[in-house]
Design a protein around this motif. Sequence first.
Motif, PDB file in Angstrom:
ATOM      1  N   THR A 208       0.974  -1.246  -0.297  1.00 46.12           N
ATOM      2  CA  THR A 208      -0.083   0.028  -0.076  1.00 46.12           C
ATOM      3  C   THR A 208       0.835   1.090  -0.068  1.00 46.12           C
ATOM      4  N   VAL A 209       0.312   2.299  -0.812  1.00 51.60           N
ATOM      5  CA  VAL A 209       1.224   3.636  -0.931  1.00 51.60           C
ATOM      6  C   VAL A 209       0.101   4.558  -0.674  1.00 51.60           C
ATOM      7  N   LYS A 210       0.700   5.857  -0.026  1.00 54.24           N
ATOM      8  CA  LYS A 210      -0.313   7.134   0.039  1.00 54.24           C
ATOM      9  C   LYS A 210       0.497   7.933  -0.578  1.00 54.24           C
ATOM     10  N   LEU A 211       0.125   8.646  -1.522  1.00 55.83           N
ATOM     11  CA  LEU A 211       0.679   9.849  -2.076  1.00 55.83           C
ATOM     12  C   LEU A 211       0.205  10.894  -1.633  1.00 55.83           C
ATOM     13  N   PRO A 212       0.819  12.101  -1.685  1.00 58.96           N
ATOM     14  CA  PRO A 212       0.584  13.611  -1.175  1.00 58.96           C
ATOM     15  C   PRO A 212      -0.697  14.166  -2.042  1.00 58.96           C
ATOM     16  N   GLU A 213      -1.367  14.900  -1.383  1.00 55.33           N
ATOM     17  CA  GLU A 213      -2.750  15.720  -1.929  1.00 55.33           C
ATOM     18  C   GLU A 213      -2.217  16.608  -2.850  1.00 55.33           C
ATOM     19  N   LYS A 214      -0.860  17.123  -2.488  1.00 50.50           N
ATOM     20  CA  LYS A 214      -0.615  18.269  -3.728  1.00 50.50           C
ATOM     21  C   LYS A 214       0.159  18.134  -4.831  1.00 50.50           C
ATOM     22  N   LEU A 215       0.339  16.691  -4.808  1.00 50.79           N
ATOM     23  CA  LEU A 215       0.820  16.031  -6.040  1.00 50.79           C
ATOM     24  C   LEU A 215      -0.037  15.846  -7.444  1.00 50.79           C
ATOM     25  N   THR A 216       0.268  16.560  -8.082  1.00 56.12           N
ATOM     26  CA  THR A 216      -0.325  16.610  -9.337  1.00 56.12           C
ATOM     27  C   THR A 216       0.305  16.071 -10.702  1.00 56.12           C
ATOM     28  N   GLU A 217       1.576  15.783 -10.667  1.00 64.18           N
ATOM     29  CA  GLU A 217       2.371  15.095 -11.879  1.00 64.18           C
ATOM     30  C   GLU A 217       2.882  13.762 -11.123  1.00 64.18           C
ATOM     31  N   LEU A 218       2.681  12.492 -11.746  1.00 62.67           N
ATOM     32  CA  LEU A 218       3.134  11.409 -11.581  1.00 62.67           C
ATOM     33  C   LEU A 218       4.341  11.127 -12.581  1.00 62.67           C
ATOM     34  N   PRO A 219       5.394  10.581 -12.024  1.00 59.33           N
ATOM     35  CA  PRO A 219       6.567  10.398 -12.730  1.00 59.33           C
ATOM     36  C   PRO A 219       6.479   8.773 -13.700  1.00 59.33           C
ATOM     37  N   PRO A 220       7.088   8.842 -14.635  1.00 59.85           N
ATOM     38  CA  PRO A 220       6.795   7.731 -15.371  1.00 59.85           C
ATOM     39  C   PRO A 220       7.643   6.446 -14.329  1.00 59.85           C
ATOM     40  N   TYR A 221       6.918   4.976 -14.614  1.00 61.90           N
ATOM     41  CA  TYR A 221       7.594   3.899 -13.896  1.00 61.90           C
ATOM     42  C   TYR A 221       7.377   3.762 -12.555  1.00 61.90           C
ATOM     43  N   LEU A 222       6.366   4.717 -11.997  1.00 59.93           N
ATOM     44  CA  LEU A 222       6.616   4.897 -10.493  1.00 59.93           C
ATOM     45  C   LEU A 222       6.337   3.637  -9.806  1.00 59.93           C
ATOM     46  N   PHE A 223       5.492   2.728 -10.119  1.00 57.44           N
ATOM     47  CA  PHE A 223       5.321   1.375  -9.414  1.00 57.44           C
ATOM     48  C   PHE A 223       5.789   0.266 -10.098  1.00 57.44           C
ATOM     49  N   SER A 224       6.304   0.441 -11.227  1.00 57.54           N
ATOM     50  CA  SER A 224       6.941  -0.591 -12.259  1.00 57.54           C
ATOM     51  C   SER A 224       7.353  -1.656 -11.290  1.00 57.54           C
ATOM     52  N   GLY A 225       7.096  -3.055 -11.392  1.00 58.03           N
ATOM     53  CA  GLY A 225       7.313  -3.824 -10.981  1.00 58.03           C
ATOM     54  C   GLY A 225       7.271  -4.348  -9.507  1.00 58.03           C
ATOM     55  N   CYS A 226       6.238  -3.587  -8.919  1.00 55.66           N
ATOM     56  CA  CYS A 226       5.709  -3.798  -7.585  1.00 55.66           C
ATOM     57  C   CYS A 226       4.720  -4.832  -7.658  1.00 55.66           C
ATOM     58  N   THR A 227       5.073  -6.188  -7.466  1.00 55.67           N
ATOM     59  CA  THR A 227       4.288  -7.317  -7.732  1.00 55.67           C
ATOM     60  C   THR A 227       3.302  -7.468  -6.593  1.00 55.67           C
ATOM     61  N   ALA A 228       3.385  -7.052  -5.374  1.00 55.60           N
ATOM     62  CA  ALA A 228       2.492  -7.362  -4.237  1.00 55.60           C
ATOM     63  C   ALA A 228       1.668  -6.000  -4.108  1.00 55.60           C
ATOM     64  N   LEU A 229       1.822  -4.775  -5.043  1.00 54.48           N
ATOM     65  CA  LEU A 229       0.936  -3.639  -4.591  1.00 54.48           C
ATOM     66  C   LEU A 229      -0.473  -4.042  -5.038  1.00 54.48           C
ATOM     67  N   GLU A 230      -1.370  -3.653  -3.852  1.00 55.52           N
ATOM     68  CA  GLU A 230      -2.918  -3.884  -3.815  1.00 55.52           C
ATOM     69  C   GLU A 230      -3.510  -2.383  -4.012  1.00 55.52           C
ATOM     70  N   LYS A 231      -2.813  -1.310  -3.299  1.00 57.27           N
ATOM     71  CA  LYS A 231      -3.816  -0.186  -2.979  1.00 57.27           C
ATOM     72  C   LYS A 231      -2.704   0.873  -3.040  1.00 57.27           C
ATOM     73  N   VAL A 232      -3.436   2.031  -4.070  1.00 58.71           N
ATOM     74  CA  VAL A 232      -2.656   3.273  -3.874  1.00 58.71           C
ATOM     75  C   VAL A 232      -3.718   4.503  -3.567  1.00 58.71           C
ATOM     76  N   LYS A 233      -3.348   5.111  -2.618  1.00 55.27           N
ATOM     77  CA  LYS A 233      -4.513   6.249  -2.317  1.00 55.27           C
ATOM     78  C   LYS A 233      -3.793   7.626  -2.964  1.00 55.27           C
TER      79      LYS A 233
END
Length: 468
Positions: A75-100
């Motif tokens: 699980t990952v919580k990203l900041p509220e003021k973030l408006t631009e996401l970078p490339p390949y941010l979660f690439s290869g995160c094979t267990a990732l289930e939830k992103v806020k």
Amino acid sequence: MDQIVRKNGLLYTPDLHTVLGVDVESGEFTGRIPFGAHYVDEEVFTECPYEKMDIPDSVMGIGVALFKDSKNLKTVKLPEKLTELPPYLFSGCTALEKVKMPNVVYSFPEGLFQNCSSLKEIPFRAGIRELSPYIFEGCSSLVSLVIPPTVERIEARAAAGCTSLVTLVLPVALRELDDSAFDDCPNIRNIRISEDNPVFYVSEEDGCLYERTDSGDKLRLSVAGTEKQVVNLFKENVDDETEPFFTDEDFYEEDDDFSAEVAAQDEIAEGEEPEEAEENLHTQAAVSDEELANLFGGEGGGAAPGSEASEEEDEIAAVTVKITDSKTQAILDSVEVSRVIECEPQGTPPDDADLFVIAEIMENGDFTKKLEAVARRFAQIQDYKRIFMLYGLPVDNDEFMEFFKLYVSNRNVVFACEAANASTLSEYGKTVCEYSRIDLSHEALLEQKQNISTKNNTLIKLIIQDKK
């Protein structure tokens, strides 16, 4: 002067505004960045061992491939003021289930969720206009993908290798689709796109996606077993008055995969509070708990008059559930017959995790088996927690119906009627639809039929035909 500051288990620039890395020697960092940093540098948490990451709202920018190949990250919580996401941010995160996600994100960049093989839902944000290359490539746990209506372009291998993908809902704004966008997706059986899209359409004959071109219609995306299956669950050439409603048979299958577990819940933890949404509705209802007991009169919630339930049927029903919400209990007590089915969601439940099913007919003093099976399948698709089966609303009780109208205005409601279409609805059916806020217009019915077939956290207001 030292150019790196060590603090809180992290490495900072001297002004403490930029996180440069993890201080592995200290072992202090556990996954939560303290408030104050403004930027997190690229690849800082690549191959990190943490299961949970929390980036504070003080952060306004993050670097490329920040969490790349972090195999334990769930699980990952990203900041509220973030408006631009970078490339390949979660690439290869094979267990990732939830992103806020932040409330506002302008785009989903290349490779954002590439090979996130445990991710079952995509946390889309409104306003994105394209699906970049490799964005969902290898997301092998995705069963349904509902792409936001603003997306105009789907790039190379955007969702390639989504081997479990069954249902694909394409946006009305779609104008460009790369040939490789859905490569290696062998199980797609249901493709949906609005008839208002001028470029693409789904054929009623084979359920495949076609593109209109100057040289003729071109096949763009096939469905699994095209020659054997009827892919479209819902017809789109609907006439408001005479076209049949969506029937229970469309969703009824003799298949254990679509049967939710029915379980009795005799005890609820002490001190458990109703959900915030329910609290808001209770306030609007402006009826005290003391008044509810005598407000509508009569006893309800039992078997229909003249019917006798066997011990075997009681075991199957397993409906002895303690309801802590007095407003819901008032509904159950006011109808002729009610049943509560406890479900076991496999994914994250939506904001409103209850489904109210209002039946117009009974079979041997009970709800039809087909209707119950359909309700359970709806619950499985949408990850609902409970189903409230209701029969015999006291529609002649004006006081109750006004309370009911207010209570279900923001609830998921399915009305199961005998009528085959809107023109043959009974007066009871018309009243139920009016007070349940079920829109019988052509456009609304089409939208609701589409919404119920894939999970999308949308309020359901649906009418179906139920037959003995």
